[in-house]
Enzyme design. Structure first.
Site, PDB file in Angstrom:
ATOM      1  N   SER A 442       8.586   0.017   3.867  1.00  0.00           N
ATOM      2  CA  SER A 442       8.218   0.986   4.909  1.00  0.00           C
ATOM      3  C   SER A 442       7.308   0.358   5.959  1.00  0.00           C
ATOM      4  CB  SER A 442       7.564   2.215   4.292  1.00  0.00           C
ATOM      5  OG  SER A 442       6.676   1.873   3.292  1.00  0.00           O
ATOM      6  N   HIS A 463      15.742   2.039   5.414  1.00  0.00           N
ATOM      7  CA  HIS A 463      14.490   2.721   5.116  1.00  0.00           C
ATOM      8  C   HIS A 463      14.779   4.185   4.790  1.00  0.00           C
ATOM      9  CE1 HIS A 463      10.360   4.226   6.714  1.00  0.00           C
ATOM     10  NE2 HIS A 463      10.315   4.006   5.427  1.00  0.00           N
ATOM     11  N   GLU A 475      16.672   5.151   8.202  1.00  0.00           N
ATOM     12  CA  GLU A 475      16.426   4.302   9.360  1.00  0.00           C
ATOM     13  C   GLU A 475      16.988   2.921   9.002  1.00  0.00           C
ATOM     14  OE1 GLU A 475      12.219   4.367   9.909  1.00  0.00           O
ATOM     15  OE2 GLU A 475      12.339   4.259  12.072  1.00  0.00           O
ATOM     16  N   ASN A 513       7.780   6.073  11.348  1.00  0.00           N
ATOM     17  CA  ASN A 513       6.379   5.998  10.926  1.00  0.00           C
ATOM     18  C   ASN A 513       5.425   5.763  12.093  1.00  0.00           C
ATOM     19  OD1 ASN A 513       7.055   6.599   8.363  1.00  0.00           O
ATOM     20  ND2 ASN A 513       6.838   4.538   7.533  1.00  0.00           N
TER      21      ASN A 513
HETATM   22  P1  NAD Z   1       6.839   2.307  -6.982  1.00  0.00           P
HETATM   23  O1  NAD Z   1       5.588   1.604  -7.342  1.00  0.00           O
HETATM   24  O2  NAD Z   1       7.008   3.710  -7.450  1.00  0.00           O
HETATM   25  O3  NAD Z   1       8.074   1.493  -7.547  1.00  0.00           O
HETATM   26  C1  NAD Z   1       8.207   0.110  -7.474  1.00  0.00           C
HETATM   27  C2  NAD Z   1       9.033  -0.345  -8.660  1.00  0.00           C
HETATM   28  O4  NAD Z   1       9.323  -1.723  -8.489  1.00  0.00           O
HETATM   29  C3  NAD Z   1       8.328  -0.214  -9.995  1.00  0.00           C
HETATM   30  O5  NAD Z   1       9.165   0.468 -10.913  1.00  0.00           O
HETATM   31  C4  NAD Z   1       8.100  -1.638 -10.439  1.00  0.00           C
HETATM   32  O6  NAD Z   1       8.133  -1.807 -11.843  1.00  0.00           O
HETATM   33  C5  NAD Z   1       9.252  -2.323  -9.750  1.00  0.00           C
HETATM   34  N1  NAD Z   1       9.026  -3.759  -9.586  1.00  0.00           N
HETATM   35  C6  NAD Z   1       7.930  -4.390  -9.171  1.00  0.00           C
HETATM   36  N2  NAD Z   1       8.136  -5.718  -9.147  1.00  0.00           N
HETATM   37  C7  NAD Z   1       9.413  -5.914  -9.547  1.00  0.00           C
HETATM   38  C8  NAD Z   1      10.207  -7.064  -9.737  1.00  0.00           C
HETATM   39  N3  NAD Z   1       9.728  -8.275  -9.501  1.00  0.00           N
HETATM   40  N4  NAD Z   1      11.469  -6.910 -10.158  1.00  0.00           N
HETATM   41  C9  NAD Z   1      11.958  -5.682 -10.411  1.00  0.00           C
HETATM   42  N5  NAD Z   1      11.245  -4.553 -10.249  1.00  0.00           N
HETATM   43  C10 NAD Z   1       9.977  -4.682  -9.831  1.00  0.00           C
HETATM   44  O7  NAD Z   1       6.963   2.193  -5.410  1.00  0.00           O
HETATM   45  P2  NAD Z   1       7.813   3.081  -4.396  1.00  0.00           P
HETATM   46  O8  NAD Z   1       6.971   4.150  -3.855  1.00  0.00           O
HETATM   47  O9  NAD Z   1       9.106   3.411  -5.038  1.00  0.00           O
HETATM   48  O10 NAD Z   1       8.043   2.046  -3.203  1.00  0.00           O
HETATM   49  C11 NAD Z   1       9.015   1.033  -3.287  1.00  0.00           C
HETATM   50  C12 NAD Z   1       9.318   0.508  -1.912  1.00  0.00           C
HETATM   51  O11 NAD Z   1       9.806   1.579  -1.107  1.00  0.00           O
HETATM   52  C13 NAD Z   1       8.137  -0.064  -1.157  1.00  0.00           C
HETATM   53  O12 NAD Z   1       8.555  -1.155  -0.393  1.00  0.00           O
HETATM   54  C14 NAD Z   1       7.695   1.084  -0.256  1.00  0.00           C
HETATM   55  O13 NAD Z   1       7.054   0.635   0.923  1.00  0.00           O
HETATM   56  C15 NAD Z   1       9.039   1.676   0.093  1.00  0.00           C
HETATM   57  N6  NAD Z   1       9.017   3.076   0.530  1.00  0.00           N
HETATM   58  C16 NAD Z   1       8.258   3.982  -0.122  1.00  0.00           C
HETATM   59  C17 NAD Z   1       8.253   5.303   0.287  1.00  0.00           C
HETATM   60  C18 NAD Z   1       7.449   6.349  -0.425  1.00  0.00           C
HETATM   61  O14 NAD Z   1       7.360   7.481   0.048  1.00  0.00           O
HETATM   62  N7  NAD Z   1       6.870   6.034  -1.578  1.00  0.00           N
HETATM   63  C19 NAD Z   1       9.056   5.687   1.394  1.00  0.00           C
HETATM   64  C20 NAD Z   1       9.839   4.724   2.026  1.00  0.00           C
HETATM   65  C21 NAD Z   1       9.814   3.423   1.587  1.00  0.00           C
END
Ligand code: NAD
Length: 737
Positions: A442, A463, A475, A513
């Protein structure tokens, strides 16, 4: 006689089955040609003594989606051209065009032979109005049958007799609710509202419709019978005296006076129920003519109907790329986002491997889908078989080798450059040639992440927005080196999961964003000025935003805002942010430990249900409070919309957004930018760039340099240009790009 869009088969009982099946469309829609053919069919069936009645149905899986967008577009361009010549004649022409459907449906209703509409699937807008003009209505009980008058959602209202017939069939409260919200009804609900006569098994539909005619269905509408009474007794009853003031108040509460079409529905029903039916139709035709000329109708139809459909159909898909068949998608990171991305992908019938660091984490990601499926099956929205099928498509794994035959991999691991780098390398070690890698980051620019890739041409951003299952927007972000194939695959994938894509160039915060941050940071400014927090939230809602900025910040998490502010300072220096914002947010997070909804303490307090959330009382002790009467609420509204619109204009100026349709649709679907404006750029075009520049100059003088209009806006104001004119998405330059 033969028709292009219809077939007619008359059976031994003299019942003509008219089947609507447009040869060149996947869904039946009303065009001028279709209406001409319906009129000819009507004349033919009336003239033919061998025909006793007509059953009208569709040859497609849906009944009809309503009016064709090219017809609506044509109506607007006709109005514009004619207005330039003779404004009064133009309005008369519009009035006549608006009445074409109204009076054709009335001609069916009064033709003297019974017509029955056999509704076999989705039936929207003009098609519902046509059905209501038939003497009988039978609907199939299939789940796919949805009946509705959704016009208000695009800034207009049912203008082909809908307001008059629904209000003469259903009770007034249900009628108003249905039309002012544009809700769709199941067949059973439509029957309960008295809008259809029978609901039958799909295979029985045509027989049941024919049987109505054989049973002697009278070809006279109830309101054309002597002694007809409006359900509930009409306007001049004690019940009505209670209903109407409440109806106006509810509409005001729900729309803040921003949706003229919704108000027009109330007027049509209120006035129409007091006069004979034909006069009611004329009243509706007049209001419709007025509403079609509003900026709201024009902008909403353009963004929420025309542009959205165009984007969904691949308006930004690069030409020359064959349609990709996406059979298997890898999702790496089975956390909050990854688990949901896996669900929506499997729901589209695509195989998913859901990878995390270990099997336990991957399995936990699938549990999310299991919960959603159990909920949907429990509510009857999905059969057990459908649920099982969906779940069978998701395979949790900790083995990257399973990606060896994936067409697309979406990474949703921690927002950390090093973690993402390691994942990109591991995935690329097994990902087949030509498969695409997408990041759901993001905040991290795609071009930077793509530096870790051996094939940046196949690297792209997709995204998603949370909650992924509900949010309709994605996006798609192009890195500097992203190639056409990656874009085509990303768009084909987004189409498969039935979301609307916008394609933007790479920048910090991308499009959505960036705009959302402006919305929230303007609320910080207001807090710092001492505007009472409740007024901040209400002003945003009056401006048409679905969620106040403080509530939104609580959802996003205040500690995340804190992280973003700190990262901005680290990357761009102290001057990149307002130090008072840092002070406010760090106090919330560090001193008060208020992180937002996630710990039940943010700008709001979140007491246990059934109590409702309310603004945290301690917030007003942060800054000396202004007296509510001293605050100009209208100016607060302008500040919210203007700060977002300015940011949207900056993204165009910087070449991040290249197509105004995407800024508009993205701003409405991404964060609910006042839908009645048609989106952030239509808001500017709607008032005129010159007026917008003047507004920004006034706001800059009173509230800070962040409102200073940009050089592009000043140039456009001087030249009298609009965004849709200067960056014409249909123009030669756009086609060449
Ligand atoms: P999260 O912490 O809930 O999930 C991340 C997951 O990745 C975890 O399950 C973790 O175990 C796994 N992980 C970490 N390292 C890893 C690896 N080396 N190999 C495999 N799995 C691995 O985070 P999230 O909120 O789901 O965010 C994930 C991505 O999505 C980020 O880049 C974030 O910026 C993006 N994002 C988040 C949102 C939101 O609202 N939370 C919205 C849009 C985009």
């Amino acid at each position: 006689m033969t028709y292009k869009n219809f077939t007619i088969e008359t059976d031994a009982d003299g019942i003509a089955l008219v089947t609507w099946d447009m040869p060149d469309k996947s869904m039946n829609v009303f065009t001028v040609e279709v209406m001409d053919e319906i009129e000819k069919i009507l004349d033919q069936t009336v003239a033919d003594d061998g025909i006793k009645g007509v059953v009208f149905t569709s040859g497609k899986s849906s009944f009809s989606g309503g009016a064709d967008l090219t017809m609506i577009k044509g109506m607007f361009s006709m109005l514009e051209e004619e207005k330039a010549k003779d404004p009064a004649a133009a309005v008369q022409k519009l009035f006549d065009a608006a009445g074409r459907m109204t009076w054709l449906w009335r001609k069916i209703e009064t033709c003297g032979k019974p017509w029955v509409s056999a509704i076999n699937g989705t039936c929207m807008g003009g098609a519902t109005e046509l059905s209501l003009a038939c003497h009988g209505r039978v609907a199939s009980n299939a789940k796919s049958v949805k009946i509705g008058l959704p016009e208000v959602k695009v800034g207009i209202f049912p203008g082909a007799g809908g307001t008059q017939r629904v209000a003469r069939l259903a009770n007034t409260q249900d009628a108003l609710q249905m039309m002012t919200t544009g809700q769709t009804l199941s067949a059973a609900r439509a029957k309960a509202m008295n809008l259809v006569h029978q609901v039958v098994e799909p295979g029985e539909l045509i027989n049941a419709a024919k049987q109505m005619i054989k049973d002697g269905l009278k070809p006279v509408a109830p309101w054309d019978e002597k002694g007809f009474k409006v359900p509930g007794g009409g306007i001049w009853t004690p019940a009505s005296a209670q209903l109407w003031p409440a109806a106006s108040a509810i509409l005001r509460r729900e729309t803040a006076g921003n949706y003229p079409a919704a108000l027009a529905i109330l007027k049509c029903v209120y006035e129409g129920l007091q006069v004979p039916f034909d006069t009611g139709l004329k009243i509706e035709q007049r209001y419709f003519t007025e509403i079609v000329q509003t900026t709201e109708a024009y902008s909403m139809i353009r963004s929420l109907f025309v542009s959205m459909q165009e984007l969904n159909k691949g308006a930004r898909r690069p030409s020359g790329q064959p349609k990709s068949e996406i059979k298997k998608v890898g999702v790496v990171g089975a956390g909050f986002m990854g688990a949901s991305i896996a669900y929506v992908t499997a729901a589209a019938g695509i195989n998913v491997v859901l990878i995390d660091r270990d099997m336990e984490a991957a399995g936990k990601g699938k549990t999310h889908s299991e919960g959603l499926v159990a909920g949907a099956v429990g509510k009857g929205k999905m059969t057990k078989d459908e649920g099982d099928k969906l779940l069978s498509l998701i395979t949790p794994s900790d083995d990257y080798g399973t990606l060896a035959d994936a067409d697309l991999v979406i990474e949703a691991v921690f927002e950390d450059r090093d973690v993402k780098k390691a994942v990109i390398e591991k995935v690329e070690a097994v990902l087949p040639e030509g498969a695409i890698f997408a990041s759901n980051t993001s905040t991290l620019p795609i071009t930077g992440l793509a530096k870790n890739s051996k094939r940046p041409v196949d690297f792209i951003g997709i995204h998603f927005f949370s909650p992924v299952e509900k949010m309709m927007l994605t996006e798609v972000i192009l890195g500097k080196e992203t190639g056409d194939k990656a874009l085509a695959v990303a768009l084909d994938y987004v189409a498969a999961i039935k979301k609307t894509p916008i394609v933007v160039n790479d920048t910090r915060g991308f499009f959505v964003n960036r705009c959302v941050l402006r919305y929230m940071s303007e609320s910080y400014n207001m807090l710092i000025e001492g505007v009472p927090p409740v007024m901040i939230e209400n002003a945003a809602k009056f401006a048409g935003m679905p969620v106040g900025p403080l509530a939104l910040n609580d959802e996003v998490a205040i500690d995340l805002s804190y992280k973003i502010l700190k990262a901005t300072v680290a990357d761009l220096g102290e001057n990149a942010i307002d130090p008072r914002h840092m002070e406010l947010v760090s106090r919330m997070v560090e001193k008060e430990e208020r992180f937002g909804r996630k710990n039940g303490k943010g700008f709001y307090d979140y007491p246990a249900k059934p109590a409702k959330k309310h603004i945290w009382p301690g917030l007003k002790d942060f800054y000396p409070q202004q007296k509510p009467d001293a605050v100009n609420v209208k100016t607060l509204q302008e500040r919210f919309l203007a700060t977002i619109a300015l940011e949207a204009a900056r993204t165009v100026e910087e070449g991040i957004v290249t197509d105004p349709r995407e800024a508009d649709v993205g701003s409405i679907l991404g964060f609910g930018f006042a839908p009645y404006t048609g989106g952030a750029l239509s808001y500017i075009d709607g008032m005129g760039v010159k007026t917008f520049v003047e507004l920004c100059e006034r706001l800059a003088k009173d509230y800070g340099a962040h409102f200073t209009p940009t050089p592009l806006l000043k140039d456009m104001a001087a030249k009298g240009e609009t965004f849709y004119g200067r960056f014409d998405p249909y123009g030669e330059a756009a086609k060449a790009a």
